[in-house]
Enzyme design. Structure first.
Site, short mmCIF file in Angstrom:
data_model
loop_
_atom_site.label_atom_id
_atom_site.label_comp_id
_atom_site.label_asym_id
_atom_site.label_seq_id
_atom_site.Cartn_x
_atom_site.Cartn_y
_atom_site.Cartn_z
N GLY A 37 0.77 -1.23 0.00
CA GLY A 37 0.00 0.00 0.00
C GLY A 37 0.80 1.28 0.00
O GLY A 37 0.34 2.30 -0.50
N ASP A 96 1.28 3.15 4.51
CA ASP A 96 0.16 3.89 3.91
C ASP A 96 -0.81 4.39 4.97
O ASP A 96 -1.22 5.54 4.95
CB ASP A 96 -0.55 3.07 2.84
CG ASP A 96 -1.06 1.71 3.33
OD1 ASP A 96 -0.73 1.29 4.46
OD2 ASP A 96 -1.79 1.05 2.56
N ASP A 99 -3.89 2.26 11.24
CA ASP A 99 -5.25 1.88 11.61
C ASP A 99 -5.18 1.21 12.98
O ASP A 99 -5.33 1.87 14.00
CB ASP A 99 -5.84 0.97 10.54
CG ASP A 99 -7.31 0.66 10.73
OD1 ASP A 99 -7.88 1.06 11.76
OD2 ASP A 99 -7.90 0.00 9.87
N LYS A 127 -5.92 6.85 10.62
CA LYS A 127 -7.35 6.72 10.89
C LYS A 127 -7.61 7.01 12.36
O LYS A 127 -6.81 6.65 13.21
CB LYS A 127 -7.85 5.32 10.51
CG LYS A 127 -7.84 5.11 9.00
CD LYS A 127 -8.35 3.76 8.61
CE LYS A 127 -9.86 3.76 8.61
NZ LYS A 127 -10.41 2.50 8.07
N PHE A 149 -13.29 3.51 4.55
CA PHE A 149 -12.51 2.49 3.84
C PHE A 149 -11.74 3.23 2.76
O PHE A 149 -12.32 3.77 1.81
CB PHE A 149 -13.42 1.41 3.23
CG PHE A 149 -12.63 0.36 2.51
CD1 PHE A 149 -11.90 -0.58 3.22
CD2 PHE A 149 -12.58 0.34 1.12
CE1 PHE A 149 -11.14 -1.53 2.57
CE2 PHE A 149 -11.82 -0.61 0.46
CZ PHE A 149 -11.10 -1.55 1.18
N LEU A 150 -10.42 3.32 2.92
CA LEU A 150 -9.58 4.17 2.08
C LEU A 150 -9.25 3.50 0.76
O LEU A 150 -8.87 2.34 0.71
CB LEU A 150 -8.31 4.53 2.84
CG LEU A 150 -8.56 5.22 4.18
CD1 LEU A 150 -7.25 5.42 4.93
CD2 LEU A 150 -9.29 6.54 3.99
N ASP A 156 -5.95 -0.04 -1.79
CA ASP A 156 -6.76 -0.80 -2.74
C ASP A 156 -8.07 -1.30 -2.15
O ASP A 156 -8.29 -1.27 -0.94
CB ASP A 156 -5.95 -2.00 -3.24
CG ASP A 156 -5.75 -3.05 -2.15
OD1 ASP A 156 -6.04 -4.23 -2.42
OD2 ASP A 156 -5.31 -2.71 -1.04
N ARG A 162 -5.64 1.09 -6.83
CA ARG A 162 -4.40 1.65 -6.27
C ARG A 162 -3.92 2.88 -7.04
O ARG A 162 -3.30 3.76 -6.49
CB ARG A 162 -3.28 0.61 -6.26
CG ARG A 162 -3.46 -0.48 -5.24
CD ARG A 162 -2.19 -1.34 -5.14
NE ARG A 162 -2.41 -2.56 -4.43
CZ ARG A 162 -2.39 -2.68 -3.10
NH1 ARG A 162 -2.16 -1.63 -2.36
NH2 ARG A 162 -2.60 -3.85 -2.54
#
Length: 170
Positions: A37, A96, A99, A127, A149-150, A156, A162
């Site tokens: 990511g 990336d 979380d 997040k 939800f990124l 992705d 992506r």
């Protein structure tokens, strides 16, 4: 998909982060992006670092805790290890998203166990969740809501999206 941050906002923030990192870290630091990511963010950050007179070594690791799911499995798996010796190095671990904190916690511990003198952490987006691990981040690009939800900018949806050049939420 809802746009959280545009291409221009991303480029400006990455330049600001690169300026901070170039000021804070020694010239010979190792930049360690976490695949998969973080690869888009890491590439842009590397170019921005160069514009700020910093040219770090680069080596990748690959960690997984999602396994194709939209939520963490709770277990971090090392899929690709470092190619170089970390003894005595200052390492910038680039991911990336922060979380649960499990991947950063695992990666930072592994790097220190391998003899690095210092590990700094850098994430594209944090997040606003409660983190399962006690981890703080040294450099943060953006914030997102806990339930976002990124998608895009390297992140992705089951291997797709992506290449979307902005950060969105699905």
């Amino acid at each position: 998909m809802r746009t959280l941050y545009t291409e221009d906002q991303i480029a400006q923030r990455i330049d600001e982060m690169a300026k901070e990192i170039a000021r804070d870290l020694p010239a010979d630091f190792l930049m360690a992006p976490v695949l998969t990511g973080a690869f888009v963010f890491a590439a842009d950050l590397l170019r921005a670092l160069y514009r700020h007179n910093s040219d770090p070594y680069v080596d990748f690791i690959q960690l997984s805790s999602y396994g194709g799911s939209r939520s963490s499995s709770g277990v971090v798996t090392l899929l690709k290890d470092f190619s170089i010796d970390l003894t005595g190095k200052t390492v910038l671990l680039v991911d990336d998203v922060l979380d649960t904190g499990r991947s950063l916690h695992f990666g930072k511990g592994m790097i220190l166990d391998r003899g690095a003198v210092e590990v700094k952490t850098c994430v594209f987006v944090k997040k606003q969740t409660g983190h399962a691990e006690d981890i703080s981040c040294d450099y943060i690009g953006f914030d997102a809501k806990a339930d976002d939800f990124l998608i895009g900018y390297g992140m992705d949806d089951d291997g797709r999206k992506r290449g979307v050049p902005l950060l969105g939420a699905g």
